[in-house]
Write a protein that holds these residues in place. Structure first.
Motif, mmCIF file in Angstrom:
data_model
loop_
_atom_site.group_PDB
_atom_site.id
_atom_site.type_symbol
_atom_site.label_atom_id
_atom_site.label_comp_id
_atom_site.label_asym_id
_atom_site.label_seq_id
_atom_site.Cartn_x
_atom_site.Cartn_y
_atom_site.Cartn_z
ATOM 1 N N SER A 179 0.837 -1.212 0.000
ATOM 2 C CA SER A 179 0.000 0.000 0.000
ATOM 3 C C SER A 179 0.865 1.252 0.000
ATOM 4 O O SER A 179 0.652 2.169 -0.802
ATOM 5 C CB SER A 179 -0.904 0.017 1.243
ATOM 6 O OG SER A 179 -1.691 -1.141 1.277
ATOM 7 N N VAL A 201 1.080 4.207 -2.998
ATOM 8 C CA VAL A 201 0.747 5.608 -2.692
ATOM 9 C C VAL A 201 1.950 6.504 -2.997
ATOM 10 O O VAL A 201 1.805 7.575 -3.610
ATOM 11 C CB VAL A 201 0.323 5.752 -1.202
ATOM 12 C CG1 VAL A 201 0.227 7.218 -0.805
ATOM 13 C CG2 VAL A 201 -1.003 5.038 -0.952
ATOM 14 N N LYS A 251 -5.498 7.276 -6.584
ATOM 15 C CA LYS A 251 -5.917 5.898 -6.881
ATOM 16 C C LYS A 251 -6.946 5.840 -8.014
ATOM 17 O O LYS A 251 -7.022 4.856 -8.743
ATOM 18 C CB LYS A 251 -6.463 5.223 -5.618
ATOM 19 C CG LYS A 251 -7.657 5.907 -5.022
ATOM 20 C CD LYS A 251 -8.049 5.242 -3.707
ATOM 21 C CE LYS A 251 -9.309 5.943 -3.218
ATOM 22 N NZ LYS A 251 -9.628 5.808 -1.870
ATOM 23 N N LYS A 306 -8.472 -1.847 -0.530
ATOM 24 C CA LYS A 306 -7.911 -0.623 0.059
ATOM 25 C C LYS A 306 -7.917 0.537 -0.954
ATOM 26 O O LYS A 306 -8.190 1.677 -0.604
ATOM 27 C CB LYS A 306 -6.488 -0.910 0.535
ATOM 28 C CG LYS A 306 -5.794 0.267 1.087
ATOM 29 C CD LYS A 306 -4.838 -0.043 2.175
ATOM 30 C CE LYS A 306 -4.374 1.318 2.660
ATOM 31 N NZ LYS A 306 -3.915 1.445 3.914
ATOM 32 N N PHE A 307 -7.611 0.212 -2.206
ATOM 33 C CA PHE A 307 -7.561 1.263 -3.234
ATOM 34 C C PHE A 307 -8.875 1.394 -4.002
ATOM 35 O O PHE A 307 -8.945 2.117 -4.987
ATOM 36 C CB PHE A 307 -6.384 1.011 -4.192
ATOM 37 C CG PHE A 307 -5.044 1.311 -3.563
ATOM 38 C CD1 PHE A 307 -4.468 2.560 -3.677
ATOM 39 C CD2 PHE A 307 -4.386 0.360 -2.799
ATOM 40 C CE1 PHE A 307 -3.256 2.859 -3.071
ATOM 41 C CE2 PHE A 307 -3.167 0.633 -2.185
ATOM 42 C CZ PHE A 307 -2.606 1.889 -2.311
#
Ligand code: UT7
Length: 335
Positions: A239, A243, A253, A275-276
């Protein structure tokens, strides 16, 4: 200053398919456990005497070179990422130079395990950006199956890994808004022994120790992995480095067209996808078919994604990897 771009991709996997049921015949495991924990249904294993890390890498490279539309003698430099070289030394880079029958160009071997291809891509990118080289061949290839413990003792590791190779030809791009926009590399050696093969080395465990002890229960030359610890670190580092790459380019994203993560575990990819907030179409997974092929996993996945038409000109493609070292990295690509 130039950019670099991928102009040709290829992969090669051995024909021999090993299913979860095949493994359950030789160790205490089962299809349900493997699929539930990893997503893997089958993987490929080389047949002894047929393929090596180098021969598979060469086959993948030939396809990539042909698709790039260049002659093999137009290649200026070779980068080969693997944790499973044919020989302890020399590394497979020089064997590729020999087996492709090309000029006496430089050949570099990368030892960064699952992040090896992203590291290799980053090195190639710098050489091309600086103007030193125009065309660089980057290969990731692994033969895991000949170095795993296929008894119940090794089941936590041996069901996960598979054999295969992928390659990319990278070339000069005049338009600096296209191609590899940036790469981001990291390491944390504090956790080196959490996923490692300790021997043979010239450090803690010498070859002479192994020979002198001649211990049939010696497992120092087999991979060890603290699976849960690796998993927890992987999801955080994947992650972070995605980012980092997006931010470095002023992107978010929502700009991602396709994420091609290192195929470590389908659960890790799914965690990153959630998460994205990416759709199934925005994440490429093929671990189900090949298992974790370490340095080969990204170039195999990228090639398959490209072959399936999942990557179009202008797309933002994100590569991300994490593995032994620990090492991790990302590449942000405008196709
Ligand atoms: O690419 C490099 C980076 N590598 C990774 O990202 C790997 C990250 N880690 C993982 O993917 C997972 O940790 C694994 C898939 C390796 C393991 O899954 P887990 O959910 O963490 O399982 P575990 O190691 O905690 O083991 C759970 C149980 C244990 O039994 P007990 O102690 O609960 O009775 C293991 O002995 O599952 C057992 N087990 C197996 N059972 C059937 C371990 N391997 C197997 C197996 N088949 N192959």
């Amino acid at each position: 200053m130039y950019n670099s771009k991928i102009i040709g991709l290829g992969y090669f996997v051995p024909e021999n398919v090993v299913t979860n049921d095949d493994l359950s015949k030789i160790m205490d495991t089962n299809d349900e456990w493997i699929q539930e924990r990893t997503g893997i249904r089958e993987r490929r294993h080389v047949i002894k005497g047929e393929e090596t890390t180098t021969t598979m890498g060469v086959k993948a490279a030939k396809i990539a070179i042909e698709r790039a539309g260049i002659d093999k003698d137009d290649i200026d430099f070779i980068i080969f990422a693997t944790l499973s070289p044919d020989y302890y030394f020399p590394g497979p880079g020089v064997l590729v130079q020999r087996d492709l029958g090309i000029k006496t160009i430089g050949a570099l071997d990368v030892r960064n395990q699952c992040s090896g291809f992203v590291y290799g891509l980053s090195v190639a990118d710098q050489y091309i950006k600086s103007g030193m080289y125009k065309n660089v061949l980057v290969i990731g290839s692994e033969v895991h199956s000949t170095g795993l413990d296929f008894t119940t003792r090794g089941r936590g590791v041996s069901v996960i890994f598979g054999d295969g190779a992928g390659a990319a030809v990278m070339s000069r791009e005049e338009d600096t808004k296209k191609g590899i926009l940036s790469t981001h590399l990291h390491s944390e050696g504090q956790h080196a022994e959490e996923l490692a093969v300790i021997a043979p080395g010239m450090g803690k465990r010498w070859v002479t120790d192994i020979i002198e002890e001649n211990d049939p229960n010696d497992v120092s030359y087999l991979p060890v992995m603290n699976g849960q610890f690796v998993f927890k670190n992987a999801v955080v580092r994947f992650s972070e480095v995605i980012v980092e790459g997006l931010q470095a380019n002023g992107l978010g994203k929502e700009d991602i067209d396709l994420l091609v993560p290192h195929q470590a575990n389908l659960r890790i990819s799914q965690f990153i996808q959630r998460k994205f907030e990416l759709s199934d179409d925005q994440v490429f997974n093929n671990i189900m078919k090949y298992g974790n092929t370490t340095a080969a996993s990204i170039p195999i996945a990228l090639t398959e994604a490209w072959e399936q038409g999942r990557i179009k000109e202008g797309d933002l493609v994100v590569l991300a990897a994490f593995g032994s070292g620990f090492t991790w990295g990302s590449a942000i690509i405008r196709w």
